[in-house]
Enzyme design. Sequence first.
Site, short mmCIF file in Angstrom:
data_model
loop_
_atom_site.label_atom_id
_atom_site.label_comp_id
_atom_site.label_asym_id
_atom_site.label_seq_id
_atom_site.Cartn_x
_atom_site.Cartn_y
_atom_site.Cartn_z
N LYS A 205 0.83 -1.22 0.00
CA LYS A 205 0.00 0.00 0.00
C LYS A 205 0.86 1.27 0.00
CE LYS A 205 -3.74 -2.51 2.19
NZ LYS A 205 -4.41 -2.86 0.94
N GLY A 206 1.96 1.24 0.78
CA GLY A 206 2.80 2.44 0.86
C GLY A 206 3.40 2.80 -0.49
N ASN B 95 2.53 1.76 -3.43
CA ASN B 95 1.48 2.06 -4.41
C ASN B 95 1.06 3.53 -4.29
OD1 ASN B 95 1.45 -0.61 -5.16
ND2 ASN B 95 -0.46 -1.12 -4.10
N THR C 272 -13.99 6.09 2.10
CA THR C 272 -14.20 5.82 0.67
C THR C 272 -15.21 4.68 0.55
OG1 THR C 272 -12.29 4.34 0.61
CG2 THR C 272 -11.90 6.63 -0.02
N ASP D 8 -10.20 -4.33 -12.58
CA ASP D 8 -9.39 -4.79 -11.45
C ASP D 8 -9.40 -3.69 -10.38
OD1 ASP D 8 -7.45 -5.68 -9.70
OD2 ASP D 8 -5.95 -6.10 -11.23
N GLY E 256 -7.81 1.92 -3.88
CA GLY E 256 -7.74 2.73 -2.65
C GLY E 256 -6.40 3.44 -2.55
N ASP E 257 -5.34 2.78 -2.99
CA ASP E 257 -4.01 3.40 -2.94
C ASP E 257 -3.91 4.52 -3.97
OD1 ASP E 257 -3.37 1.49 -1.04
OD2 ASP E 257 -2.63 0.07 -2.54
N SER F 288 -1.85 0.34 -13.23
CA SER F 288 -3.13 0.97 -13.60
C SER F 288 -3.20 2.45 -13.23
CB SER F 288 -4.28 0.22 -12.92
OG SER F 288 -4.25 0.44 -11.53
O1 RIB Z 1 -3.87 -2.16 -1.78
C1 RIB Z 1 -3.35 -3.13 -2.64
C2 RIB Z 1 -2.08 -3.69 -2.06
O2 RIB Z 1 -2.40 -4.38 -0.88
C3 RIB Z 1 -1.40 -4.69 -2.94
O3 RIB Z 1 -0.48 -4.11 -3.82
C4 RIB Z 1 -0.76 -5.65 -1.94
O4 RIB Z 1 0.62 -5.62 -1.95
C5 RIB Z 1 -1.33 -5.24 -0.58
O5 RIB Z 1 -0.43 -4.53 0.14
#
Ligand code: RIB
Length: 320
Positions: free
Chosen positions: A43-44, A46, A221, A250, A255-256, A297
């Site tokens: 998440k970080g 991303n 969200t 997908d 969220g990230d 994406s």
């Molecule tokens: O939010 C998606 C992410 O959650 C993925 O990339 C996975 O690595 C998890 O951390």
Amino acid sequence: MSEKFDVVIFGSCIVDFISYVPRLPKVGETLHGTKFVTGFGGKGANQCIAAARLGSRTAIIGKLGNDPWGKSYRDALRQEGVNVDRVDLIEGESTGIAQINVANNGDNQIVIVVGANNCLKPVDVQASSQLLGTAKVLICQLETPLEATIEALKSFSGISIMNAAPALENIPQDLLKYATIFCVNETEAALITDLQVETIMQAKAALLKLQNMGCGTVIITLGEKGAIFATKSEAKIIHVKPCQVERVVDTTGAGDAFIGALAHFIAGNPSAELLQCIAAANKVAAMSVQKPGTQTSFPRFQETGLPRDVSLYQSEWEYI
Ligand code: RIB
């Protein structure tokens, strides 16, 4: 260090092992998948890439294993223009991994083994004080140790976004009170507040409970329903309407994409309303669900069609 940063991430880097399946498997079921790919996730990282693609000057403070995955992940971050001076490769620890199933309708399920991410400690906050001191926005998540995350939030003097994902049932009070903006999705809001969060009105009740629990500004969200938020200073709760999505391919990392984009718009538009930053971030997340993969994406700013001055973006919203 003379470099200045818009967005700094204190958080996770994970390698994603993604299987595409017709539908998500039931308990005990073996399914044939149709495709397998690996990708850079966590998440970080991303959120960092989402902000970097939109044009923010970014840095990440994180840990990878001293293994081939760790080395190639750090190189990939560098190639995206992310400052990785504070990304360490840890001897004897494996790079974090995620096993992800993505169904035909875009739904996903994820299991993470965070590995080296667990080595992020409060001392890394102190060691990064110069870098953190230059940043406008800090983002944290819950894939790295809590003690270090709380330390990062406490020490930061700009705008901090706490993305409490994946959610914890007994969330420490400090995570709520030291974040400028606390942001969760409906599932995370339900787990943290112990309330059902399926409708917009249920989300409103969860938001109020989060503020009672000690949060300042809260964003929840809601996927295809958009997002709701309330700032610390105003009693009004606003529902930001969703963007049109033609076909969900997908949802992994959407969220990230939202959080990274939100940080980007806040850092780059100090005079814009939070409402406009949320609406613009919604658009970035909506674009990401229409393409496969996580970081793959995330759009570049030119692809979004958004105005440079985000306060000019016309959003649809209502008080609830
Ligand atoms: O939010 C998606 C992410 O959650 C993925 O990339 C996975 O690595 C998890 O951390």
